[in-house]
Scaffold this motif. Structure first.
Motif, PDB file in Angstrom:
ATOM      1  N   ARG A 519       0.844  -1.190   0.000  1.00 58.35           N
ATOM      2  CA  ARG A 519       0.000   0.000   0.000  1.00 58.35           C
ATOM      3  C   ARG A 519       0.885   1.248   0.000  1.00 58.35           C
ATOM      4  NH1 ARG A 519      -3.299  -3.196  -1.119  1.00 58.35           N
ATOM      5  NH2 ARG A 519      -5.198  -3.796  -0.020  1.00 58.35           N
ATOM      6  N   GLU A 520       0.334   2.351  -0.478  1.00 60.57           N
ATOM      7  CA  GLU A 520       1.048   3.638  -0.435  1.00 60.57           C
ATOM      8  C   GLU A 520       0.356   4.554   0.560  1.00 60.57           C
ATOM      9  OE1 GLU A 520       1.499   5.357  -4.319  1.00 60.57           O
ATOM     10  OE2 GLU A 520       1.774   3.399  -5.270  1.00 60.57           O
ATOM     11  N   THR A 521       1.147   5.280   1.346  1.00 64.78           N
ATOM     12  CA  THR A 521       0.564   6.177   2.337  1.00 64.78           C
ATOM     13  C   THR A 521       1.421   7.422   2.513  1.00 64.78           C
ATOM     14  OG1 THR A 521      -0.426   6.237   4.541  1.00 64.78           O
ATOM     15  CG2 THR A 521       1.716   5.172   4.363  1.00 64.78           C
ATOM     16  N   LEU A 522       0.849   8.437   3.119  1.00 65.30           N
ATOM     17  CA  LEU A 522       1.556   9.687   3.414  1.00 65.30           C
ATOM     18  C   LEU A 522       2.279   9.590   4.747  1.00 65.30           C
ATOM     19  CD1 LEU A 522      -0.848  12.678   2.604  1.00 65.30           C
ATOM     20  CD2 LEU A 522       1.476  12.427   1.775  1.00 65.30           C
ATOM     21  N   THR A 523       3.386  10.312   4.877  1.00 66.19           N
ATOM     22  CA  THR A 523       4.078  10.343   6.164  1.00 66.19           C
ATOM     23  C   THR A 523       3.802  11.641   6.912  1.00 66.19           C
ATOM     24  OG1 THR A 523       6.055  11.217   5.087  1.00 66.19           O
ATOM     25  CG2 THR A 523       5.942   8.837   5.397  1.00 66.19           C
ATOM     26  N   GLN A 541     -15.979  23.723 -17.746  1.00 61.78           N
ATOM     27  CA  GLN A 541     -15.828  22.976 -16.496  1.00 61.78           C
ATOM     28  C   GLN A 541     -15.071  23.864 -15.516  1.00 61.78           C
ATOM     29  OE1 GLN A 541     -13.937  19.218 -17.175  1.00 61.78           O
ATOM     30  NE2 GLN A 541     -15.423  18.570 -18.712  1.00 61.78           N
ATOM     31  N   TYR A 542     -15.621  24.006 -14.315  1.00 64.25           N
ATOM     32  CA  TYR A 542     -14.964  24.832 -13.313  1.00 64.25           C
ATOM     33  C   TYR A 542     -15.193  24.212 -11.933  1.00 64.25           C
ATOM     34  CZ  TYR A 542     -13.471  28.917 -10.604  1.00 64.25           C
ATOM     35  OH  TYR A 542     -12.802  29.746  -9.737  1.00 64.25           O
ATOM     36  N   ALA A 543     -14.092  23.951 -11.221  1.00 64.28           N
ATOM     37  CA  ALA A 543     -14.204  23.429  -9.854  1.00 64.28           C
ATOM     38  C   ALA A 543     -12.892  23.692  -9.127  1.00 64.28           C
ATOM     39  CB  ALA A 543     -14.497  21.930  -9.863  1.00 64.28           C
ATOM     40  N   ARG A 544     -13.028  24.096  -7.891  1.00 68.75           N
ATOM     41  CA  ARG A 544     -11.836  24.325  -7.082  1.00 68.75           C
ATOM     42  C   ARG A 544     -12.026  23.636  -5.734  1.00 68.75           C
ATOM     43  NH1 ARG A 544      -9.497  30.234  -5.211  1.00 68.75           N
ATOM     44  NH2 ARG A 544      -7.685  29.459  -4.069  1.00 68.75           N
ATOM     45  N   VAL A 545     -11.014  22.875  -5.309  1.00 67.13           N
ATOM     46  CA  VAL A 545     -11.068  22.203  -4.006  1.00 67.13           C
ATOM     47  C   VAL A 545      -9.808  22.555  -3.233  1.00 67.13           C
ATOM     48  CG1 VAL A 545     -12.541  20.276  -4.681  1.00 67.13           C
ATOM     49  CG2 VAL A 545     -10.091  20.085  -5.006  1.00 67.13           C
ATOM     50  N   SER A 546      -9.972  22.802  -1.941  1.00 72.59           N
ATOM     51  CA  SER A 546      -8.804  23.036  -1.081  1.00 72.59           C
ATOM     52  C   SER A 546      -9.019  22.328   0.247  1.00 72.59           C
ATOM     53  CB  SER A 546      -8.578  24.528  -0.872  1.00 72.59           C
ATOM     54  OG  SER A 546      -9.660  25.093  -0.168  1.00 72.59           O
ATOM     55  N   GLY A 547      -7.909  21.904   0.834  1.00 70.92           N
ATOM     56  CA  GLY A 547      -7.989  21.169   2.093  1.00 70.92           C
ATOM     57  C   GLY A 547      -6.645  20.564   2.416  1.00 70.92           C
ATOM     58  N   VAL A 548      -6.699  19.430   3.071  1.00 70.48           N
ATOM     59  CA  VAL A 548      -5.444  18.769   3.465  1.00 70.48           C
ATOM     60  C   VAL A 548      -5.613  17.258   3.339  1.00 70.48           C
ATOM     61  CG1 VAL A 548      -6.073  18.725   5.921  1.00 70.48           C
ATOM     62  CG2 VAL A 548      -3.663  18.616   5.271  1.00 70.48           C
ATOM     63  N   LEU A 549      -4.570  16.615   2.820  1.00 69.39           N
ATOM     64  CA  LEU A 549      -4.503  15.151   2.774  1.00 69.39           C
ATOM     65  C   LEU A 549      -3.583  14.751   3.912  1.00 69.39           C
ATOM     66  CD1 LEU A 549      -5.593  12.904   0.862  1.00 69.39           C
ATOM     67  CD2 LEU A 549      -3.349  12.874  -0.203  1.00 69.39           C
ATOM     68  N   GLU A 550      -4.102  14.004   4.883  1.00 62.71           N
ATOM     69  CA  GLU A 550      -3.299  13.728   6.077  1.00 62.71           C
ATOM     70  C   GLU A 550      -3.263  12.244   6.392  1.00 62.71           C
ATOM     71  OE1 GLU A 550      -5.303  16.318   8.769  1.00 62.71           O
ATOM     72  OE2 GLU A 550      -6.965  14.947   9.127  1.00 62.71           O
ATOM     73  N   VAL A 560      -9.171   4.265   4.275  1.00 62.65           N
ATOM     74  CA  VAL A 560      -9.167   5.483   3.456  1.00 62.65           C
ATOM     75  C   VAL A 560     -10.416   6.267   3.847  1.00 62.65           C
ATOM     76  CG1 VAL A 560      -9.317   6.409   1.129  1.00 62.65           C
ATOM     77  CG2 VAL A 560      -7.947   4.387   1.538  1.00 62.65           C
ATOM     78  N   GLU A 561     -10.228   7.496   4.314  1.00 60.10           N
ATOM     79  CA  GLU A 561     -11.365   8.274   4.817  1.00 60.10           C
ATOM     80  C   GLU A 561     -11.540   9.574   4.036  1.00 60.10           C
ATOM     81  OE1 GLU A 561     -11.059   8.938   8.994  1.00 60.10           O
ATOM     82  OE2 GLU A 561     -11.282   6.801   9.507  1.00 60.10           O
ATOM     83  N   PHE A 562     -12.789  10.003   3.948  1.00 58.42           N
ATOM     84  CA  PHE A 562     -13.135  11.292   3.337  1.00 58.42           C
ATOM     85  C   PHE A 562     -13.934  12.083   4.360  1.00 58.42           C
ATOM     86  CE2 PHE A 562     -16.095  14.087   1.142  1.00 58.42           C
ATOM     87  CZ  PHE A 562     -15.265  14.758   0.249  1.00 58.42           C
ATOM     88  N   VAL A 563     -13.490  13.311   4.643  1.00 64.29           N
ATOM     89  CA  VAL A 563     -14.173  14.145   5.632  1.00 64.29           C
ATOM     90  C   VAL A 563     -14.517  15.486   4.986  1.00 64.29           C
ATOM     91  CG1 VAL A 563     -14.005  15.281   7.879  1.00 64.29           C
ATOM     92  CG2 VAL A 563     -12.933  13.045   7.541  1.00 64.29           C
ATOM     93  N   ILE A 600      -4.928   7.170   4.731  1.00 65.51           N
ATOM     94  CA  ILE A 600      -4.980   8.613   4.467  1.00 65.51           C
ATOM     95  C   ILE A 600      -6.408   9.128   4.634  1.00 65.51           C
ATOM     96  CG2 ILE A 600      -2.961   8.766   2.947  1.00 65.51           C
ATOM     97  CD1 ILE A 600      -4.888   8.670   0.564  1.00 65.51           C
ATOM     98  N   CYS A 601      -6.480  10.422   4.951  1.00 65.11           N
ATOM     99  CA  CYS A 601      -7.778  11.082   5.111  1.00 65.11           C
ATOM    100  C   CYS A 601      -7.805  12.324   4.223  1.00 65.11           C
ATOM    101  CB  CYS A 601      -7.999  11.464   6.575  1.00 65.11           C
ATOM    102  SG  CYS A 601      -9.499  12.429   6.850  1.00 65.11           S
ATOM    103  N   PHE A 602      -8.779  12.395   3.342  1.00 64.69           N
ATOM    104  CA  PHE A 602      -8.973  13.554   2.462  1.00 64.69           C
ATOM    105  C   PHE A 602      -9.914  14.508   3.197  1.00 64.69           C
ATOM    106  CE2 PHE A 602     -10.828  16.077  -0.886  1.00 64.69           C
ATOM    107  CZ  PHE A 602      -9.906  16.117  -1.919  1.00 64.69           C
TER     108      PHE A 602
END
Length: 744
Positions: A519-523, A541-550, A560-563, A600-602
């Motif tokens: 598996r691949e994961t973030l550190t 097409q127009y879309a903007r997303v911002s946040g953190v992958l942790e 794998v979680e989505f919040v 990871i959590c998006f």
């Protein structure tokens, strides 16, 4: 020619003999198929580590209860094999591969028994058996004690809240030590356990058992220990019996209030008081009674059957819950009524599928109501209506027809198209569904293909059947490597299915080198702010997303979680599912090595949309772009499955085995030694365990044994990560960053 000779020629005596056998079999079937009150039913499973004697014990139980007329050994030295090992492969290898169901009668009680495999590769067989059983016998070897699979089985019993008895088997083996096994039960399994029996002699001197509660000795005499002789406790055991009885009383008084009051009042105890306290605390899983014996030498089995009736619950004493799911409302829990009066509608759970001679054979447990031949039932998941043409109860691979089944019964149906874990009801409006069965994820993958191209049809039939029967056996075609991949719980698991394809479908197959589910994961957390914008005529097409992958905590590194943490209307709520879908699509294949993302959590914090050009598809693409951005900016690593390995070998090979495990980058977590045998516990990366079975056999003169089961995912070594990434880049034709610079 005499009339007698004429009759002989016409085969009349033989026909009369056949008719007599049929009548005997039919009356025997009637005896065992007879319906009893709820209090006279026991549903039990027999579970343990490999080679603890589960199948031998089941064979003895069937013999002593009159279910079979002859006993046979597991290894099949007489070319017959144990009753419950009905598959040819099981008899040849001397192992249980599939759980097998039977039912028998002891002292006017019906006992449904499921004999389960011990190998971790077939752990789903234990899972689905314990899901539908009310009680269990945990078999432990008097020499091996608590071993790796014992821990797994114990966890499974805890998951489904199954009360159990412990039976310390193989007292006749050299080095047997029941006291040590009890100490391990308390320290490793955390059981509040105490002896209710003691052995009279060990190893070759094993003569019988002492009942601590009634303070009497029991000897097993006659052919196959059928005759029980009760006597006084041997003088050399009197003091030990007194001590162990006092220990039993103290353990019970700690967990049972009624018994604790009697203990404090110090008025003395009747045998019935102790038995009642054992039953109450055993049903609550707060106490585990420990029995002893040796199934192979026919000692201790009948008292074990008495203990099953005395201490394990009947179906009416177990709380079974069904769920009612309603749209927009919380799931409602309903306690099922197991009364056998026929007033309640039928509710049953399909827990095992098998290909029979007349189509799919579906094993079910009836939790409520009555089901009769000719009734119609509904599959809650598919809403399909099915007419029950035939009801059978199972005795290993033999089927016995019955006209009706009641709450608490385990039975089977033919020709029902369903999946393992489906709920069946007679009232489709009830919306009742039973909680499904926990299925562990497969850890080993191998490339598979038929030897002959002409066998592809048989191959697809075999794979279709096996994947339906066994939810831990997965099959897919990998477009990237253009290979057919099968995944399972271990090398033995996949090897058994390959052999079954050849035997049952005449389709020999070749298995490639096993592939590990990396598996691949973030550190470290990686912030993203990605704008997807496309204007090329027509709708944009127009879309903007911002946040953190942790990264998630280490104990959740397989998830794998989505919040959604957005506030306001910058990202309309109807576009959130598109963002989650885009993230989960990218999680299926990482850009580092092509393996899935995990741990990871998006976390979506904000974004932007356009009143005309924004759509769910645009936000889906924006989420995918955000993940690619995180791959470029974030710090990623590859994690691999770590296995808990237990190796048992004679003392003289201790150094060699520890050296082998160290060479495979194993971490020794513990050691244990008893009378000439040494056990090593280690955690080793699965990728380094392939081929270990042959190496261990050759280095220990065939005397060493090992078992392993999945423990956790952990980061792999830097050199291993580099090899995986290089191999992936070569396969994909991707240039490494330094070569890209030179080319530019």
């Amino acid at each position: 020619m005499t009339i007698l000779n004429v009759l002989k020629l016409r085969g009349v005596p033989q026909r009369l003999q056949n008719l007599k056998a049929f009548v005997q079999n039919y009356s025997s079937h009637e005896k065992f198929a007879e319906h009893k009150p709820l209090e006279k039913i026991r549903n039990i499973g027999i579970s343990a580590h490999i080679d603890s004697g589960k199948t031998t014990l089941t064979e003895r139980i069937l013999y002593y209860t009159g279910r079979i007329s002859q006993m046979h050994e597991v290894k099949g030295k007489d070319n017959v094999g144990a009753t419950m090992d009905s598959m040819e492969l099981e008899r040849q290898r001397g192992i249980t591969i599939q759980s097998a169901a039977t039912y028998t009668q002891w002292k006017d009680c019906n006992i449904n028994i499921i004999d389960t495999p011990g190998h971790v590769d077939f752990t789903v067989e234990v899972e689905r058996a314990l899901r539908v059983l009310d009680g269990a016998i945990l078999v432990l070897c008097a020499v091996g004690g608590v071993q790796s699979q014992t821990l797994t089985v114990n966890r499974q019993m805890k998951r489904y809240n199954v009360p159990c008895l412990a039976f310390i088997n193989k007292l006749d083996r050299m080095g047997s030590n029941p006291d040590r096994v009890l100490a391990q039960m308390r320290s490793k399994l955390k059981h509040n356990a105490a002896f209710i029996q003691l052995p009279i002699g060990l190893e070759s001197e094993c003569k019988g058992i002492v009942d601590i509660i009634e303070q009497k000795a029991v000897y097993f005499e006659g052919d196959f220990g059928l005759k029980l002789r009760e006597d006084e406790v041997p003088k050399n055991l009197l003091s030990k019996v007194t001590d162990k009885r006092q220990e039993l009383i103290e353990h019970l008084s700690n967990v049972d209030e009624i018994f604790g009051e009697l203990f404090l009042e110090d008025k003395g105890f009747k045998d019935s008081d102790i038995k009642a306290a054992i039953r109450r605390s055993c049903l609550k899983r707060s106490f585990t009674p420990v029995l002893v014996g040796t199934a192979l030498k026919n000692k201790g089995v009948q008292p074990l059957l008495d203990a099953v009736l005395d201490y394990l619950p009947h179906p009416g004493e177990v709380e079974n819950i069904a769920l009612i799911e309603k749209e927009g409302q919380e799931t409602e829990k309903v306690i099922l009524n197991p009364a056998r009066d026929g007033k309640n509608p039928f509710v049953g759970l399909a827990f095992k599928l098998e290909a029979g001679r007349f189509g799919q054979l579906t094993y079910l447990r009836c939790y409520e109501g009555v089901l009769k031949k000719g009734d119609s039932i509904y599959n809650v998941r598919t809403t399909k209506k099915i007419r029950v043409a035939r009801l059978v109860r199972l005795h290993s691979n033999q089927m016995e027809d019955v006209n009706e089944v009641y709450a608490g019964d385990i039975f089977a149906l033919f020709g029902v198209d369903c999946a393992s874990g489906d709920t069946f009801v007679t009232n489709p409006k009830s919306n009742l569904s039973m909680e499904s069965i926990y299925v562990p994820d497969p850890v080993v993958s191998m490339a598979i293909q038929p030897v002959n191209a002409k066998d592809r049809e048989s191959f697809s039939k075999a794979v279709g059947r096996f994947t339906k029967e066994d939810p831990t056996f997965h099959f897919h075609f990998d477009n990237d490597i253009k290979e057919t991949i099968v995944s399972g719980m271990g090398e033995l698991h996949l090897e058994i299915y390959a052999q079954r394809m050849e035997r049952e479908y005449n389709c020999p197959v070749t298995l490639g080198k096993p592939k590990v589910a990396f598996r691949e994961t973030l550190t470290a957390p990686c912030e993203f702010d990605y704008l997807h914008k496309k204007q090329s005529g027509g709708a944009g097409q127009y879309a903007r997303v911002s946040g953190v992958l942790e990264p998630l905590p280490p104990h959740q590194n397989t998830l794998v979680e989505f919040v959604d943490n957005t506030v306001g209307t910058n990202v309309p709520k109807n576009f959130i599912p598109g963002i989650e879908k885009g993230f989960r699509m990218m999680a299926e294949k990482g850009l580092l090595s092509g393996h899935k993302l995990s741990g990871i959590c998006f976390r979506l914090k904000d974004g932007d949309h356009h009143i005309v050009d924004s759509s769910e598809f645009a936000f889906n693409l924006a989420a995918q772009g955000a993940i690619r951005e995180c791959f470029e900016n974030g710090c990623w690593q590859i994690i691999e499955p770590i296995m808990m390995v237990e190796v048992v070998m004679p003392d003289e090979f201790q150094g060699v085995v520890i050296g082998q495990l160290n060479k495979r980058h194993g971490i020794i977590t513990g050691t244990d030694g008893i009378e000439g045998w040494f056990t090593v516990y280690a955690e080793v990366p699965l990728n380094n365990m392939f081929g270990y079975a042959g190496e261990l056999r050759s280095s220990t003169q065939g005397k060493g044994e090992f078992t392993m089961e999945y423990s956790r995912y952990a980061p792999c070594l830097p050199e291993v990560q580099e090899q995986i990434i290089n191999a992936y880049q070569q396969a994909e034709g991707i240039l490494p960053p330094e070569k890209k610079k030179k080319k530019n």
